[in-house]
Design an enzyme around this catalytic site. Structure first.
Site, PDB file in Angstrom:
ATOM      1  N   ARG A  90       0.829  -1.205   0.000  1.00 54.68           N
ATOM      2  CA  ARG A  90       0.000   0.000   0.000  1.00 54.68           C
ATOM      3  C   ARG A  90       0.861   1.251   0.000  1.00 54.68           C
ATOM      4  O   ARG A  90       0.543   2.238  -0.636  1.00 54.68           O
ATOM      5  CB  ARG A  90      -0.897   0.027   1.247  1.00 54.68           C
ATOM      6  CG  ARG A  90      -1.975  -0.996   1.234  1.00 54.68           C
ATOM      7  CD  ARG A  90      -2.674  -0.996   2.550  1.00 54.68           C
ATOM      8  NE  ARG A  90      -1.701  -1.341   3.581  1.00 54.68           N
ATOM      9  CZ  ARG A  90      -1.994  -1.812   4.768  1.00 54.68           C
ATOM     10  NH1 ARG A  90      -3.233  -1.960   5.126  1.00 54.68           N
ATOM     11  NH2 ARG A  90      -1.052  -2.118   5.625  1.00 54.68           N
ATOM     12  N   SER A 128      -7.626  -3.784   6.864  1.00 55.91           N
ATOM     13  CA  SER A 128      -8.667  -4.479   7.631  1.00 55.91           C
ATOM     14  C   SER A 128      -8.857  -3.827   8.992  1.00 55.91           C
ATOM     15  O   SER A 128      -9.976  -3.729   9.493  1.00 55.91           O
ATOM     16  CB  SER A 128      -8.289  -5.950   7.803  1.00 55.91           C
ATOM     17  OG  SER A 128      -8.297  -6.602   6.555  1.00 55.91           O
TER      18      SER A 128
END
Length: 165
Positions: A90, A128
């Site tokens: 990311r 998450s």
């Protein structure tokens, strides 16, 4: 036949994970999404629940198979006959840890290569953990996870008394 593994905890699976799964499935003949049973963590969902969610949200991807595992990734890859491990990045902060793991895995099993895919910009901020935090405070997570996963989270968190969705 080129077989790859995309490992993770997927607690829960997000649109960022699905982005990497779709793109990875296009690079290999068979993609195994390895759902890690990490006994050092306390996940929101059991491995069985995470496998069920992943099976549901990847059902339109014929070359994707969802498999739970525990232990070393290289052992799982060897047992699965995979020669490629795919990891999503990311941000630059992910790279140092992922590089260290890739080098360790390569040292233990030189025949298994690691490929890094950068997450699409639309999901570069998403994790998450963030999804669970937003859900815990009653926020709308529909932009972060598929509807099926959002419903599972709502049910799970209401059962645990962790949110007011």
């Amino acid at each position: 036949m080129l077989k790859g593994i995309y490992p993770g905890s997927f607690d829960p699976v997000t649109f960022g994970h699905l982005d990497i799964i779709r793109r990875s499935a296009g690079l290999v003949d068979e993609l195994i999404v390895g759902v890690l049973n990490n006994k050092a963590k306390s996940p929101l969902f059991s491995v069985k629940e995470r496998v069920r969610m992943l099976n549901e949200v990847t059902k339109d991807m014929p070359n994707v198979r969802i498999v739970p595992f525990e232990g070393l990734l290289v052992d799982f890859a060897r047992r699965s006959g995979a020669s490629v491990v795919i990891r999503g990045l990311r941000a630059i902060t992910d790279f140092e840890y992922e590089l260290q793991m890739a080098q360790t895995n390569h040292k233990m099993e030189p025949e298994i290569e690691t490929i890094f895919l950068t997450t699409s910009l639309d999901y570069s901020y998403l994790s998450s953990t963030t999804v669970k935090e937003v859900a815990a405070f009653g926020g709308d997570i529909s932009q972060f996870v598929p509807e099926f996963v959002a419903d599972c989270m709502k049910e799970k968190m209401n059962l645990k008394g962790e949110c007011k969705l």
